[in-house]
Scaffold this motif. Structure first.
Motif, PDB file in Angstrom:
ATOM      1  N   LEU A   4       0.827  -1.209   0.000  1.00 15.26           N
ATOM      2  CA  LEU A   4       0.000   0.000   0.000  1.00 15.26           C
ATOM      3  C   LEU A   4       0.859   1.255   0.000  1.00 15.26           C
ATOM      4  O   LEU A   4       0.659   2.164  -0.792  1.00 15.26           O
ATOM      5  CB  LEU A   4      -0.901   0.004   1.238  1.00 15.26           C
ATOM      6  N   ASP A 166      -3.164  10.612   2.000  1.00 15.52           N
ATOM      7  CA  ASP A 166      -3.480   9.794   3.169  1.00 15.52           C
ATOM      8  C   ASP A 166      -4.873  10.110   3.689  1.00 15.52           C
ATOM      9  O   ASP A 166      -5.641   9.221   4.030  1.00 15.52           O
ATOM     10  CB  ASP A 166      -2.436  10.038   4.262  1.00 15.52           C
ATOM     11  N   ARG A 173     -12.092   5.009   3.098  1.00 10.27           N
ATOM     12  CA  ARG A 173     -12.442   3.931   4.034  1.00 10.27           C
ATOM     13  C   ARG A 173     -13.708   4.297   4.810  1.00 10.27           C
ATOM     14  O   ARG A 173     -14.569   3.465   5.029  1.00 10.27           O
ATOM     15  CB  ARG A 173     -11.297   3.680   5.023  1.00 10.27           C
TER      16      ARG A 173
ATOM     17  N   ARG B   4       5.188   7.013   8.070  1.00  9.14           N
ATOM     18  CA  ARG B   4       3.815   7.457   8.260  1.00  9.14           C
ATOM     19  C   ARG B   4       2.948   6.263   8.630  1.00  9.14           C
ATOM     20  O   ARG B   4       3.054   5.206   8.005  1.00  9.14           O
ATOM     21  CB  ARG B   4       3.268   8.092   6.976  1.00  9.14           C
ATOM     22  N   VAL B   5       2.133   6.431   9.664  1.00 10.02           N
ATOM     23  CA  VAL B   5       1.091   5.447   9.921  1.00 10.02           C
ATOM     24  C   VAL B   5      -0.177   6.063   9.330  1.00 10.02           C
ATOM     25  O   VAL B   5      -0.604   7.133   9.763  1.00 10.02           O
ATOM     26  CB  VAL B   5       0.898   5.177  11.428  1.00 10.02           C
ATOM     27  N   SER B   6      -0.719   5.406   8.347  1.00 11.57           N
ATOM     28  CA  SER B   6      -1.852   5.970   7.617  1.00 11.57           C
ATOM     29  C   SER B   6      -2.967   6.377   8.582  1.00 11.57           C
ATOM     30  O   SER B   6      -3.393   5.589   9.420  1.00 11.57           O
ATOM     31  CB  SER B   6      -2.376   4.940   6.617  1.00 11.57           C
ATOM     32  N   GLY B   7      -3.390   7.615   8.462  1.00 16.11           N
ATOM     33  CA  GLY B   7      -4.454   8.131   9.323  1.00 16.11           C
ATOM     34  C   GLY B   7      -3.959   8.704  10.639  1.00 16.11           C
ATOM     35  O   GLY B   7      -4.726   9.294  11.393  1.00 16.11           O
ATOM     36  N   GLU B   8      -2.659   8.504  10.952  1.00 18.81           N
ATOM     37  CA  GLU B   8      -2.160   8.962  12.247  1.00 18.81           C
ATOM     38  C   GLU B   8      -0.996   9.935  12.149  1.00 18.81           C
ATOM     39  O   GLU B   8      -0.514  10.428  13.166  1.00 18.81           O
ATOM     40  CB  GLU B   8      -1.744   7.753  13.106  1.00 18.81           C
ATOM     41  N   ILE B  69       5.355   4.144   4.283  1.00 18.43           N
ATOM     42  CA  ILE B  69       3.965   4.421   4.667  1.00 18.43           C
ATOM     43  C   ILE B  69       3.329   3.122   5.133  1.00 18.43           C
ATOM     44  O   ILE B  69       3.197   2.174   4.355  1.00 18.43           O
ATOM     45  CB  ILE B  69       3.158   5.022   3.499  1.00 18.43           C
ATOM     46  N   LEU B  70       2.972   3.077   6.389  1.00 18.14           N
ATOM     47  CA  LEU B  70       2.289   1.894   6.926  1.00 18.14           C
ATOM     48  C   LEU B  70       0.781   2.068   6.734  1.00 18.14           C
ATOM     49  O   LEU B  70       0.273   3.180   6.801  1.00 18.14           O
ATOM     50  CB  LEU B  70       2.597   1.714   8.419  1.00 18.14           C
ATOM     51  N   PRO B  71       0.066   0.966   6.529  1.00 11.07           N
ATOM     52  CA  PRO B  71      -1.395   1.061   6.348  1.00 11.07           C
ATOM     53  C   PRO B  71      -2.103   1.470   7.639  1.00 11.07           C
ATOM     54  O   PRO B  71      -1.459   1.582   8.688  1.00 11.07           O
ATOM     55  CB  PRO B  71      -1.785  -0.350   5.918  1.00 11.07           C
ATOM     56  N   PRO B  72      -3.417   1.699   7.583  1.00 11.66           N
ATOM     57  CA  PRO B  72      -4.136   2.103   8.793  1.00 11.66           C
ATOM     58  C   PRO B  72      -4.026   1.041   9.882  1.00 11.66           C
ATOM     59  O   PRO B  72      -3.973  -0.145   9.573  1.00 11.66           O
ATOM     60  CB  PRO B  72      -5.588   2.229   8.335  1.00 11.66           C
ATOM     61  N   ASP B  74      -6.154  -0.184  11.864  1.00 11.12           N
ATOM     62  CA  ASP B  74      -7.227  -1.183  11.925  1.00 11.12           C
ATOM     63  C   ASP B  74      -7.365  -1.968  10.618  1.00 11.12           C
ATOM     64  O   ASP B  74      -8.446  -2.416  10.267  1.00 11.12           O
ATOM     65  CB  ASP B  74      -8.558  -0.507  12.283  1.00 11.12           C
ATOM     66  N   ILE B  75      -6.273  -2.156   9.932  1.00  6.23           N
ATOM     67  CA  ILE B  75      -6.304  -2.890   8.659  1.00  6.23           C
ATOM     68  C   ILE B  75      -6.887  -4.294   8.875  1.00  6.23           C
ATOM     69  O   ILE B  75      -6.583  -4.947   9.878  1.00  6.23           O
ATOM     70  CB  ILE B  75      -4.876  -2.978   8.053  1.00  6.23           C
ATOM     71  N   THR B  76      -7.776  -4.694   7.970  1.00  3.37           N
ATOM     72  CA  THR B  76      -8.349  -6.040   8.088  1.00  3.37           C
ATOM     73  C   THR B  76      -7.391  -7.025   7.428  1.00  3.37           C
ATOM     74  O   THR B  76      -6.525  -6.644   6.646  1.00  3.37           O
ATOM     75  CB  THR B  76      -9.709  -6.134   7.365  1.00  3.37           C
ATOM     76  N   GLU B  79      -7.604  -6.862   3.754  1.00  6.70           N
ATOM     77  CA  GLU B  79      -6.864  -5.729   3.190  1.00  6.70           C
ATOM     78  C   GLU B  79      -5.365  -6.021   3.201  1.00  6.70           C
ATOM     79  O   GLU B  79      -4.647  -5.684   2.263  1.00  6.70           O
ATOM     80  CB  GLU B  79      -7.140  -4.453   3.995  1.00  6.70           C
TER      81      GLU B  79
END
Lengths: 251, 92
Positions: A4, A166, A173, B4-8, B69-72, B74-76, B79
């Motif tokens: 990703l 981002d 989502r 980066r932690v996505s969303g954070e 870049i790390l995914p969110p 709460d990644i399922t 995902e």
């Protein structure tokens, strides 16, 4: 194959690089970049508004279901005190279904609240970054030669671009989740429209299609359990219970 | 190293952490390939912990591109199957 992170930054990089390559005047690129950022901020606001709307709709449904739970419980008591156990059972089955839906709705409302908070916080962060970009672009335009400016712009644009991408992903989502909830909310609405949570006294105690379907949906054990509890309660002082009083008035 | 932690948001980590993060990333890819969700969850939380423990959040006025870049959070797992593939989030 990149994950990703890789995929996302590749897309951003190529977009920004194309933009920078095309521009003959770095100052123009900067102004255009800033304008795009401000547009993105508007989209974020709209996205957050959508989440709030979805949340409000779920909250309204939740309130309605809470009222149904109370009403069906009262009606089960009334039916039981009048000796109509089948009707009491029907009411309890409907109550069980309403409670299950209620729990699921409340959970969804909580999730949406979390998303709303995160999106709002990220929107503020992006707003600050864009403001920072605006300041930087004026400095760059004033202080650097075209070639140097190109490099400086590249750095700043990539930084803001990543932040925007981002946030875009977070919004995507949130939208996906809201869409799922919307589908669920519509299903509950259909149940409501079919009269599933309606006043059971209007059914007159008979069993209809909805009830047969309900029997399959709800847990018989839970209904049995609640029914026997209710019987015990009524047995202890049923004659003076408010439910019975009300039942008499309605009768 | 900027992560980066996505969303954070973004975090500055010491460069020495790159090797550790890469190792966790590669093991996460292996876990996902084997369909081992428990293993993946464990590795994923270790990656997030590493960022939380060693990383310092970047100021909002720093306009810098991330190295990773790390995914969110709460990644399922579904995902994750699309993200933790091949060389993982961090190409070797």
């Amino acid at each position: 194959m990149p994950g990703l992170g890789g995929r996302m930054s590749t897309v951003i990089k190529s977009k920004i690089s194309r933009l920078l390559d095309r521009a003959e005047d770095p100052g123009e690129t900067l102004d255009y970049g800033y304008q795009k950022q401000v547009e993105m901020l508007q989209n974020v606001k709209k996205g957050i508004a959508d989440v709030v709307t979805a949340k409000k709709r779920l909250q309204m449904q939740s309130t309605k279901l809470e009222q149904s739970v109370v009403k069906l419980d009262t009606q089960a008591r009334q039916a039981l005190s009048q000796g109509n156990e089948p009707l009491a059972r029907t009411a309890l089955e409907r109550k069980t279904l309403a409670q299950t839906e209620l729990q699921s709705l409340d959970q969804q409302v909580k999730e949406l609240e979390g998303q709303q908070e995160q999106l709002t916080a990220n929107e503020q962060k992006l707003r600050q970054k864009i403001e920072q970009f605006r300041t930087k672009k004026e400095v760059i335009k004033a202080q650097y030669s075209a070639a140097e400016a190109q490099v400086k712009i590249g750095e700043a644009a990539h930084g803001v671009g990543e932040e925007m991408a981002d946030l875009g992903l977070a919004m995507q989502r949130a939208e996906d989740k809201t869409e799922q909830m919307r589908a669920r909310a519509s299903a509950v609405e259909e149940l409501e429209q079919a009269g599933t949570f309606d006043d059971i006294t209007q059914l007159g105690g008979g069993e209809d299609d909805i009830d047969r379907q309900l029997r399959e949906l709800t847990s018989g054990a839970q209904v049995d359990d609640e029914l026997s509890k209710m019987k015990a309660e009524l047995g202890q002082g049923g004659g003076e219970s408010p439910a019975l009083e009300q039942g008499k008035e309605n009768a | 190293m900027i992560v980066r932690v996505s969303g954070e948001g973004q975090f500055r980590l010491p460069d020495e952490d790159a090797g550790r993060l890469n190792e966790l990333d590669n093991r996460a890819v292996a876990a996902v390939e084997q369909g081992d969700e428990t293993g993946f969850r464990e590795l994923w939380s270790q990656m997030l912990e590493l960022v939380a423990n060693d990383g310092n959040a970047l100021d909002d006025d720093e306009l810098i591109e991330s190295d990773v870049i790390l995914p969110p959070r709460d990644i399922t797992f579904a995902e994750a199957k699309g993200e933790f593939t091949g060389e993982g989030l961090i190409p070797d």
